[in-house]
Design a protein around this motif. Structure first.
Motif, mmCIF file in Angstrom:
data_model
loop_
_atom_site.group_PDB
_atom_site.id
_atom_site.type_symbol
_atom_site.label_atom_id
_atom_site.label_comp_id
_atom_site.label_asym_id
_atom_site.label_seq_id
_atom_site.Cartn_x
_atom_site.Cartn_y
_atom_site.Cartn_z
ATOM 1 N N ILE A 104 52.176 -9.856 29.969
ATOM 2 C CA ILE A 104 51.630 -11.052 29.341
ATOM 3 C C ILE A 104 50.212 -10.739 28.888
ATOM 4 O O ILE A 104 49.390 -10.258 29.685
ATOM 5 C CB ILE A 104 51.613 -12.233 30.336
ATOM 6 N N VAL A 107 46.917 -10.917 31.107
ATOM 7 C CA VAL A 107 47.301 -11.117 32.510
ATOM 8 C C VAL A 107 47.606 -9.768 33.149
ATOM 9 O O VAL A 107 48.473 -9.027 32.686
ATOM 10 C CB VAL A 107 48.523 -12.054 32.630
ATOM 11 N N TYR A 110 51.135 -11.352 37.989
ATOM 12 C CA TYR A 110 51.452 -12.751 38.285
ATOM 13 C C TYR A 110 52.584 -12.804 39.305
ATOM 14 O O TYR A 110 53.312 -11.821 39.502
ATOM 15 C CB TYR A 110 51.839 -13.513 37.015
ATOM 16 N N GLU A 155 43.890 -20.624 37.597
ATOM 17 C CA GLU A 155 44.870 -19.575 37.325
ATOM 18 C C GLU A 155 46.169 -19.789 38.100
ATOM 19 O O GLU A 155 46.861 -18.847 38.467
ATOM 20 C CB GLU A 155 44.294 -18.190 37.625
ATOM 21 N N CYS A 157 49.660 -22.774 38.632
ATOM 22 C CA CYS A 157 50.373 -23.943 38.130
ATOM 23 C C CYS A 157 51.551 -24.208 39.055
ATOM 24 O O CYS A 157 52.193 -23.268 39.544
ATOM 25 C CB CYS A 157 50.863 -23.667 36.706
ATOM 26 N N VAL A 182 42.087 -16.038 33.515
ATOM 27 C CA VAL A 182 43.113 -16.425 32.549
ATOM 28 C C VAL A 182 42.761 -17.809 32.003
ATOM 29 O O VAL A 182 42.448 -18.721 32.776
ATOM 30 C CB VAL A 182 44.506 -16.463 33.216
ATOM 31 N N GLU A 184 42.829 -21.582 30.826
ATOM 32 C CA GLU A 184 43.591 -22.696 31.395
ATOM 33 C C GLU A 184 44.863 -22.984 30.612
ATOM 34 O O GLU A 184 45.885 -23.368 31.197
ATOM 35 C CB GLU A 184 42.711 -23.949 31.447
ATOM 36 N N ALA A 185 44.844 -22.789 29.318
ATOM 37 C CA ALA A 185 46.026 -23.047 28.497
ATOM 38 C C ALA A 185 47.208 -22.152 28.860
ATOM 39 O O ALA A 185 48.353 -22.456 28.511
ATOM 40 C CB ALA A 185 45.675 -22.856 27.017
ATOM 41 N N GLN A 186 46.947 -21.056 29.591
ATOM 42 C CA GLN A 186 48.005 -20.123 29.971
ATOM 43 C C GLN A 186 48.447 -20.272 31.426
ATOM 44 O O GLN A 186 49.356 -19.569 31.861
ATOM 45 C CB GLN A 186 47.542 -18.672 29.754
ATOM 46 N N TRP A 187 47.835 -21.152 32.188
ATOM 47 C CA TRP A 187 48.132 -21.232 33.616
ATOM 48 C C TRP A 187 49.595 -21.527 33.912
ATOM 49 O O TRP A 187 50.117 -21.099 34.933
ATOM 50 C CB TRP A 187 47.257 -22.299 34.282
ATOM 51 N N CYS A 188 50.263 -22.263 33.040
ATOM 52 C CA CYS A 188 51.659 -22.659 33.284
ATOM 53 C C CYS A 188 52.652 -21.846 32.458
ATOM 54 O O CYS A 188 53.832 -22.211 32.364
ATOM 55 C CB CYS A 188 51.847 -24.141 32.999
ATOM 56 N N THR A 189 52.193 -20.733 31.893
ATOM 57 C CA THR A 189 53.035 -19.929 31.010
ATOM 58 C C THR A 189 54.368 -19.567 31.648
ATOM 59 O O THR A 189 54.414 -18.915 32.692
ATOM 60 C CB THR A 189 52.303 -18.632 30.593
#
Length: 210
Positions: A104, A107, A110, A155, A157, A182, A184-189
């Motif tokens: 990712i 990242v 994860y 980081e 979700c 990371v 915030e817009a990617q925390w729940c990727t």
């Protein structure tokens, strides 16, 4: 410990923190020719942990009931499975953590923790409010669900999905490249997609065990 394993372990710690603010079969008795045949027996799996409350038993065990191919398709290594159970007097949480395998952008590593709990939806809603989570109410496979973030746990979700016996909890944690955070817009990727895949397994499980 690998970075991925550390990531999965932290995911388990996050999901437990947020929550806190073996098969057996019966055998038919022999019957004599003069006795009526007994009713067919069924095989019931005893949960690995049982609390002292009168809550339902935790029916779906992520460590036993999520197929390896489902985990792999969602971007996790089944062989990295690490126990994340949590037992308390008044409720039970059965769970496992997994290392992520996808590349990712931005990242470094994860991990995912999946926990199956026997407290009800009202308790989950109250816990989320008490924790100060930022909550988006949604649904997964026609089940009530919450997508949650919290600025005190960057980081990461979480997602909660209602089950017949309680709640299925998903915790995702990420580590940025080179120590960078990371966004915030990617925390729940990818978390909603992962939840949908595993809830499909839960649907099948519950339809077979009703």
């Amino acid at each position: 410990m690998t970075a991925g394993r550390t990531c999965a372990a932290i995911a388990g710690a996050f999901i437990v923190l947020a929550t806190l603010s073996a098969c057996t079969a019966s055998s038919p008795n022999p019957v004599s020719p003069d006795e009526a045949p007994s009713a067919p027996t069924t095989t019931t799996r005893v949960p690995r942990l049982v609390d002292e409350s009168d809550r339902p038993l935790v029916a779906f065990d992520p460590c036993l009931d999520i197929p390896d191919d489902v985990l792999a398709a969602a971007g996790y290594d089944p062989n990295s499975e690490d126990n994340a159970d949590f037992a308390a007097t008044h409720y039970t949480m059965l769970g496992c953590s997994y290392d992520g395998t996808l590349k990712i952008p931005g990242v470094a590593a994860y991990g995912l923790t999946v926990m199956s709990a026997n407290f009800d939806w009202a308790v989950e809603l109250q816990k989320s409010a008490d924790n100060g989570d930022e909550v988006v109410r949604t649904d997964v496979a026609d089940r009530r669900a919450l997508l949650k973030t919290n600025q005190s746990l960057p980081e990461s979700c979480d997602m909660s999905v209602e089950t017949s016996y309680g709640v299925l909890l998903f915790g995702l944690v990420l580590f940025g490249m080179g120590g960078a955070r990371v966004p915030e817009a990617q925390w729940c990727t990818g978390l909603e997609d992962t939840a949908e895949r595993i809830v499909t397994v839960l649907d099948d499980f519950e339809s077979r065990t009703r």
